[in-house]
Design an enzyme around this catalytic site. Sequence first.
Site, PDB file in Angstrom:
ATOM      1  N   ASN A   1      12.434  46.287 -65.286  1.00 50.73           N
ATOM      2  CA  ASN A   1      11.290  45.599 -65.898  1.00 50.73           C
ATOM      3  C   ASN A   1      10.058  45.846 -65.027  1.00 50.73           C
ATOM      4  O   ASN A   1       9.882  45.208 -63.998  1.00 50.73           O
ATOM      5  CB  ASN A   1      11.608  44.095 -65.996  1.00 50.73           C
ATOM      6  CG  ASN A   1      10.446  43.299 -66.560  1.00 50.73           C
ATOM      7  OD1 ASN A   1       9.492  43.861 -67.095  1.00 50.73           O
ATOM      8  ND2 ASN A   1      10.520  41.979 -66.434  1.00 50.73           N
ATOM      9  N   TRP A   2       9.236  46.797 -65.466  1.00 48.81           N
ATOM     10  CA  TRP A   2       8.067  47.174 -64.651  1.00 48.81           C
ATOM     11  C   TRP A   2       6.965  46.131 -64.710  1.00 48.81           C
ATOM     12  O   TRP A   2       5.986  46.212 -63.961  1.00 48.81           O
ATOM     13  CB  TRP A   2       7.489  48.508 -65.144  1.00 48.81           C
ATOM     14  CG  TRP A   2       8.359  49.701 -64.910  1.00 48.81           C
ATOM     15  CD1 TRP A   2       9.635  49.720 -64.388  1.00 48.81           C
ATOM     16  CD2 TRP A   2       8.016  51.060 -65.183  1.00 48.81           C
ATOM     17  NE1 TRP A   2      10.093  51.011 -64.347  1.00 48.81           N
ATOM     18  CE2 TRP A   2       9.119  51.861 -64.826  1.00 48.81           C
ATOM     19  CE3 TRP A   2       6.882  51.685 -65.700  1.00 48.81           C
ATOM     20  CZ2 TRP A   2       9.121  53.235 -64.957  1.00 48.81           C
ATOM     21  CZ3 TRP A   2       6.887  53.065 -65.838  1.00 48.81           C
ATOM     22  CH2 TRP A   2       7.996  53.832 -65.469  1.00 48.81           C
ATOM     23  N   LYS A   3       7.077  45.202 -65.648  1.00 47.44           N
ATOM     24  CA  LYS A   3       6.014  44.201 -65.859  1.00 47.44           C
ATOM     25  C   LYS A   3       4.675  44.927 -66.088  1.00 47.44           C
ATOM     26  O   LYS A   3       4.666  45.975 -66.708  1.00 47.44           O
ATOM     27  CB  LYS A   3       5.979  43.216 -64.698  1.00 47.44           C
ATOM     28  CG  LYS A   3       7.372  42.623 -64.429  1.00 47.44           C
ATOM     29  CD  LYS A   3       7.367  41.445 -63.534  1.00 47.44           C
ATOM     30  CE  LYS A   3       8.795  40.891 -63.407  1.00 47.44           C
ATOM     31  NZ  LYS A   3       8.879  39.695 -62.605  1.00 47.44           N
TER      32      LYS A   3
ATOM     33  N   HIS B   1      10.946  36.380 -71.625  1.00 55.22           N
ATOM     34  CA  HIS B   1      10.826  36.388 -70.158  1.00 55.22           C
ATOM     35  C   HIS B   1      10.026  35.159 -69.707  1.00 55.22           C
ATOM     36  O   HIS B   1       9.102  34.725 -70.388  1.00 55.22           O
ATOM     37  CB  HIS B   1      10.135  37.679 -69.709  1.00 55.22           C
ATOM     38  CG  HIS B   1      10.246  37.881 -68.235  1.00 55.22           C
ATOM     39  ND1 HIS B   1       9.434  37.223 -67.344  1.00 55.22           N
ATOM     40  CD2 HIS B   1      11.099  38.627 -67.491  1.00 55.22           C
ATOM     41  CE1 HIS B   1       9.780  37.569 -66.107  1.00 55.22           C
ATOM     42  NE2 HIS B   1      10.796  38.422 -66.185  1.00 55.22           N
TER      43      HIS B   1
ATOM     44  N   GLU C   1       7.797  34.839 -67.655  1.00 49.53           N
ATOM     45  CA  GLU C   1       6.356  35.086 -67.511  1.00 49.53           C
ATOM     46  C   GLU C   1       5.641  35.062 -68.859  1.00 49.53           C
ATOM     47  O   GLU C   1       4.412  34.963 -68.909  1.00 49.53           O
ATOM     48  CB  GLU C   1       6.134  36.420 -66.766  1.00 49.53           C
ATOM     49  CG  GLU C   1       6.477  36.258 -65.287  1.00 49.53           C
ATOM     50  CD  GLU C   1       6.889  37.535 -64.588  1.00 49.53           C
ATOM     51  OE1 GLU C   1       6.690  38.619 -65.141  1.00 49.53           O
ATOM     52  OE2 GLU C   1       7.434  37.430 -63.467  1.00 49.53           O
TER      53      GLU C   1
ATOM     54  N   GLU D   1      17.911  34.352 -65.482  1.00 49.96           N
ATOM     55  CA  GLU D   1      16.878  34.548 -64.459  1.00 49.96           C
ATOM     56  C   GLU D   1      16.300  33.200 -64.029  1.00 49.96           C
ATOM     57  O   GLU D   1      15.343  32.713 -64.642  1.00 49.96           O
ATOM     58  CB  GLU D   1      15.730  35.391 -65.031  1.00 49.96           C
ATOM     59  CG  GLU D   1      16.115  36.764 -65.465  1.00 49.96           C
ATOM     60  CD  GLU D   1      14.923  37.711 -65.347  1.00 49.96           C
ATOM     61  OE1 GLU D   1      15.011  38.660 -64.572  1.00 49.96           O
ATOM     62  OE2 GLU D   1      13.891  37.464 -65.998  1.00 49.96           O
TER      63      GLU D   1
ATOM     64  N   GLY E   1      10.658  37.264 -58.178  1.00 50.73           N
ATOM     65  CA  GLY E   1       9.494  37.806 -57.459  1.00 50.73           C
ATOM     66  C   GLY E   1       9.462  37.484 -55.980  1.00 50.73           C
ATOM     67  O   GLY E   1       8.400  37.491 -55.366  1.00 50.73           O
TER      68      GLY E   1
ATOM     69  N   SER F   1      14.817  38.658 -57.840  1.00 54.97           N
ATOM     70  CA  SER F   1      14.865  39.178 -56.476  1.00 54.97           C
ATOM     71  C   SER F   1      16.131  39.966 -56.159  1.00 54.97           C
ATOM     72  O   SER F   1      16.715  39.817 -55.082  1.00 54.97           O
ATOM     73  CB  SER F   1      14.652  38.047 -55.467  1.00 54.97           C
ATOM     74  OG  SER F   1      13.380  37.463 -55.677  1.00 54.97           O
TER      75      SER F   1
ATOM     76  N   GLY G   1      12.986  43.501 -61.358  1.00 55.79           N
ATOM     77  CA  GLY G   1      11.529  43.526 -61.443  1.00 55.79           C
ATOM     78  C   GLY G   1      10.933  44.427 -60.377  1.00 55.79           C
ATOM     79  O   GLY G   1      10.992  45.659 -60.471  1.00 55.79           O
TER      80      GLY G   1
END
Length: 253
Positions: A9-11, A95, A97, A165, A171, A213, A234
């Site tokens: 997941n490159w965000k 997600h 976010e 998650e 992160g 993480s 991530g």
Amino acid sequence: MSKRLIIANWKMNPTTLIEAKKIFIKSKLLSAKLKKTSIIVCPPSVYLSAFRIKKSQKFSLGAQDIFWKLSGAHTGEISPLMIANLGASFCIVGHSERRILGETDEVVSKKLRSLFKEKITTILCVGERERDVQGHYLETLSAQIRGSLRSVERKNASKLIIAYEPIWAIGKTADDAINPRKLHEMVIFVRKVLAQIFGAETAKKIRILYGGSVEGKNAHELISNGHVSGFLVGHASLDMREFSEIIKAVEKS
Ligand code: PGA
């Protein structure tokens, strides 16, 4: 045994297509010799058209989100059909976010149903914001799973992947991730909720991944003792040294 999965997941990274292509090519190379593991790269959707790939068991493309309609007057949105036409066979949904920006379980369930209609395998993200000693977070998690899967038919469960998650672990660094024993407990809990929704036989087949993480340092322990089918990665999916360590750990486990 079904393949282990690593979802990258490159965000909202990287900021240039040149850089994106470099990461994409390196990630693809890392998948070349894999036997037990599949890699799914989920770049920002603007890069999807630059990454057309041949269908393969080892390496696939995914999107990070979609809107639930297929086309029409929806400014700024991207449809499941569009990503499918660009070769994406996976999509992340719900997600944390996105949820923090106001995405509700109801919206997540609409997106899931729309993706299943287009035969896109969907990675549903769930996870608690924090833990309390009384264990209320388990109720929160159960409600989130039920809400997100509302009206999802059992026949679509074969295209469903769950990414557990916990938000408190996202992160950070490997030392802040969940420990493998607790992860195993959560996998059992999530599967129990899935069994209540779809029945035990179906729930057994749904793959449960962990995200939060995951780095080279903790990947081996998390996959071996956490009893997950893989990871949603991530920040480490953009760092080729870390990413290759994670892939090695999963392939060896
Ligand atoms: P992280 O992100 O690996 O950087 O913690 C995981 C995620 O948010 O999917």
